[in-house]
Structure formats: structure tokens, C-alpha cells
Design an enzyme around this catalytic site. Structure first.
Site, short mmCIF file in Angstrom:
data_model
loop_
_atom_site.label_atom_id
_atom_site.label_comp_id
_atom_site.label_asym_id
_atom_site.label_seq_id
_atom_site.Cartn_x
_atom_site.Cartn_y
_atom_site.Cartn_z
N ASP A 41 -5.63 24.55 -3.04
CA ASP A 41 -6.23 23.60 -3.98
C ASP A 41 -5.94 24.13 -5.38
O ASP A 41 -6.45 25.17 -5.79
CB ASP A 41 -7.73 23.49 -3.74
CG ASP A 41 -8.38 22.41 -4.61
OD1 ASP A 41 -7.89 22.19 -5.75
OD2 ASP A 41 -9.38 21.81 -4.19
N LYS A 44 -9.21 14.96 -12.56
CA LYS A 44 -9.62 15.95 -13.56
C LYS A 44 -8.63 15.99 -14.73
O LYS A 44 -8.55 15.06 -15.52
CB LYS A 44 -9.78 17.31 -12.90
CG LYS A 44 -10.67 17.32 -11.65
CD LYS A 44 -12.10 16.94 -11.95
CE LYS A 44 -13.07 17.29 -10.85
NZ LYS A 44 -13.00 16.47 -9.63
N ARG A 85 0.82 -1.21 0.00
CA ARG A 85 0.00 0.00 0.00
C ARG A 85 0.85 1.26 0.00
O ARG A 85 0.33 2.37 -0.21
CB ARG A 85 -0.97 0.01 1.18
CG ARG A 85 -0.36 0.00 2.54
CD ARG A 85 -1.47 0.10 3.61
NE ARG A 85 -1.03 -0.32 4.92
CZ ARG A 85 -0.26 0.40 5.72
NH1 ARG A 85 0.17 1.59 5.32
NH2 ARG A 85 0.11 -0.07 6.90
N TYR A 124 -14.44 24.66 -2.36
CA TYR A 124 -15.07 23.42 -2.85
C TYR A 124 -16.02 22.90 -1.77
O TYR A 124 -15.63 22.72 -0.61
CB TYR A 124 -13.95 22.43 -3.15
CG TYR A 124 -14.32 21.05 -3.58
CD1 TYR A 124 -15.22 20.81 -4.61
CD2 TYR A 124 -13.69 19.95 -2.98
CE1 TYR A 124 -15.52 19.52 -5.01
CE2 TYR A 124 -13.98 18.66 -3.39
CZ TYR A 124 -14.90 18.45 -4.39
OH TYR A 124 -15.19 17.16 -4.80
#
Length: 394
Positions: free
Chosen positions: A184, A209, A60, A113
Site C-alpha cells: 500500500d 488522497k 464499465r 490500515y
């Protein structure tokens, strides 16, 4: 001579030659267990990881595939360490959890956001972290900082209405007080703007995105400017057990190679659509920083290298139901919450969602459009028929 960003994007994070040959792309390395030649070799790797190096002792923690994308994102953002998360929101949550403790204060822009407010109400408040919201366009940040402020959280431009904020005075006020600035940077995705270069401590990107560019994966990226912030993030990252599929990482790295040409085409298309909308008699305002009439245009020209495909549009005299009717009538724009892929999208941002934006004074909301890679004449014709239908129905 320094290489252009487009050139660096094409070459960063590539695999080294193995002898006289090697692949163009990094192989997808999948594993849960990392094997070691000896106990001492395992302990050596554990010590290196504890010392802050991005080394895996378990699956991981990533593989060579992950390291390649982390290296590429550091190159793109101008940072020293990158962390990959399962989504953009996971990157936000991890960062705010890592940098705060009970009794701390976070100051965030009011056009943030929307899921950040849910994180605040659902988790940060419950853990004794207070979050306040402010508008940098009308308020001095110095008047809103408190002795217990630990993080200032910004987006530039803001969500939904794409307000441009000047990061320079925000960073200056925070630096002299030892406050971390988290930005961000998804709108620019590292290609158009670099908040770390202006002094921000952490840059966040939803790789879902424009890094992906094809609407086929979920990914968040955190890039830090210094080792101190990287160390705090690494501790929380390990404790939360976050992991990202190497297949998604590979797709993101592949998408990164074409981001330069995609972003330029998105911007070209969006500006054409924005200019057409701005001249439409039924349009009240187009929200797009690259548009010459936008209030943030001068700041965008100062700090940004370009624009993307995302804009919002408000209409004169249309009720919320007519906004929905325009969205429903569009044939080439899919209705969907994400953006950054090759396709055009539409999503209503209703008045209740915009109420927290202090610069918003409308009543019916706006339509957020993501302008994709289709022909702009076709997109404009589609918008024209949808708007005409809504106006006729009114």
C-alpha cells in the site's frame, strides 16, 4: 537525458494531437455502450482484451479518459499495467481476492490500515484464507512465512504511527519462495516512493488522497510490475464488475498535474508543525519519518524522495477525553477521516485502535494530523491554543 518526475507528471497521459491541434487535457468520455463497425471488428477487440490489452468492449471497462489516467499512474509508479477501482479499499479487496484461494495464507504488517482487518474477518476468513500479522521491526519475516503463504501485505510507512519498514529484505525472502508482495503506497502516492522499484509485485494507492488533492472524489489504483499479476487481477476485476466514473477519473488526472507542488508544500508545512510540536513541553512524541528524531528517519532518507502532510502526536499526561477536547477546540483543522486534500484535518487514534501495533506502549492514543496548505504560523497558533485549553482543563 531522463526527464525529472515533475516533468513526466505534467506530460504523461495527455491526448495526442488530432492533425495539427489538440486539447491540453483528455476529454471526459462517457458511455455505457461501445459501438463497432462490424461483428469482426468487435471480435477483434474482444480477442485483444482477452490477450491482456486494456481495451474496452463495454462502458464499465473504461474509455479514453480511463486509459489516460492508467498510463499516467504506470508512469508514476514504474509499472506495466494499472487498474482503477471505486475506492482505495476496493483496490485492496480486489487484489487480495485475486491473489488468494481457500487454504492460502496472507502475512500482513500489524500496523496495517484498519479496514484490512475487517476484510480479513468478514470475507477472507470466511473464504478459507488465513491472515496473520507481524512486526518487521522485531520479527524476521522468514520465521512467519508458511508453505501456503501466497501474499505478504505491507504499508511503508505504517498507518497511524508511520513506522518505517525496510522493503528490501521482505522482497528478498518472498521472491525466493514465489510469494507476491503487495504494498500500500498511499502515503507516498507514487511521487515519494516506488515499491515496484524495490521488487514489490503490486503497488496500491488510494487516489482519493494526494492524487486527487481536493477531497472531491473516491478512487483506488492498482499498479502491477509484471503481466502475470496483471492477468490475475484482470480476471477478478472483470468478474466483480467494477467501474469508475469518467468524471472522477478526469478530476484525478487533473489533480495529478499539481501533485508535485502540492506534496512539496504539504511536506514543508508538516515539518514545520512537527518540529514545533516536538519542542512543546506537553508533547510526548511526534510520529513523522521526516523528523530527524524519528526512529525511521534514516530508512526514510534512504528510500524516499520526500514526505507528505500526515503526522501523529502523543501528549504527556492527557486522557482520551482531553485528546477529544483538543480536536474539538481546533478552529483550522476539520475533524475528518480522510487526508490528502488541501485542508488540514484532525482525527483521534484511540488506544484500542493502536493496540495491534506492537510498537505502541501508550495509554490514551494520539491525534493524527493532516497538515494542509494553510499558513503554518496560523496552524501552530491554533494547535497552541487547543493544547493549552486541554492542559488547563486537566
Amino acid at each position: 537525458m531522463p526527464l525529472h518526475l515533475d516533468t513526466r507528471l505534467a506530460h504523461c497521459g495527455r491526448p495526442a494531437m488530432n492533425g495539427d491541434s489538440g486539447p491540453v487535457n483528455v476529454p471526459v468520455v462517457r458511455t455505457s455502450t461501445v459501438r463497432f463497425d462490424s461483428i469482426e471488428a468487435m471480435h477483434a477487440q474482444v480477442r485483444k482484451r482477452a490477450g491482456g490489452l486494456p481495451i474496452s468492449t463495454y462502458g464499465r471497462q473504461g474509455t479514453q479518459t480511463h486509459r489516460a489516467l492508467e498510463e499516467a499512474m504506470c508512469e508514476l509508479e514504474g509499472g506495466s499495467r494499472a487498474f482503477l477501482t471505486p475506492s482505495g479499499l476496493a483496490a485492496i479487496s480486489l487484489t487480495l481476492l485475486a491473489l488468494t484461494a481457500p487454504g492460502d495464507h496472507v502475512l500482513a504488517i500489524d500496523s496495517v490500515y484498519q479496514p484490512v482487518r475487517k476484510l480479513d474477518a468478514g470475507h477472507l476468513a470466511r473464504n478459507g484464507v488465513r491472515v496473520d500479522y507481524f512486526d518487521p521491526l522485531t520479527e524476521r519475516i522468514e520465521d512467519r512465512l508458511r508453505p501456503e503463504t501466497r501474499v505478504v501485505y505491507v504499508e511503508t510507512p505504517g498507518s497511524l504511527l508511520f513506522e518505517m519498514y525496510d522493503l528490501v529484505p521482505i522482497v528478498a525472502a518472498c521472491r525466493e519462495r514465489g510469494i507476491s508482495v503487495v504494498a500500500d503506497n498511499t502515503w507516498a502516492s507514487g511521487y515519494l516512493f516506488n515499491p515496484l522499484a524495490l521488487g514489490a509485485d503490486i503497488s496500491l494507492i488510494a487516489g482519493t488522497k494526494y492524487v486527487s488533492g481536493h477531497s472531491d472524489l473516491m478512487l483506488g489504483v492498482i499498479v502491477t510490475r509484471d503481466a502475470a499479476h496483471a492477468s490475475r487481477l484482470a480476471t477478478t476485476y472483470e468478474a466483480l464488475g467494477l467501474a469508475v466514473s469518467p468524471d472522477d477519473v478526469y478530476l484525478a488526472l487533473r489533480g495529478l498535474r499539481t501533485m508535485a507542488v502540492r506534496m512539496q508544500q504539504h511536506a514543508h508545512n508538516a515539518l514545520a508543525v512537527a518540529r514545533w510540536l516536538a519542542q512543546h513541553p506537553g508533547v510526548d512524541r511526534v510520529y513523522y519519518p521526516a523528523l530527524e528524531s524519528d526512529p525511521g528517519h534514516a530508512l526514510w532518507r534512504r528510500d524516499f524522495r520526500g514526505a507528505n502532510g500526515l503526522l501523529s502526536v502523543g501528549f504527556r499526561g492527557l486522557a482520551e477525553t482531553q485528546l477529544f477536547a483538543i480536536a474539538d477546540a481546533l478552529a483550522l483543522f476539520d475533524i475528518g477521516a480522510s487526508w490528502g486534500g488541501y485542508e488540514s484535518l484532525v482525527l483521534p487514534a484511540t488506544a484500542d485502535k493502536l493496540a495491534a501495533h506492537r510498537g505502541w506502549h501508550g495509554t490514551a492514543g494520539v491525534l493524527r494530523l493532516h497538515i494542509g496548505l494553510e499558513n503554518t504560523a496560523d496552524l501552530i497558533a491554533d494547535l497552541a491554543q487547543a493544547i493549552a485549553g486541554a492542559q488547563a482543563a486537566r
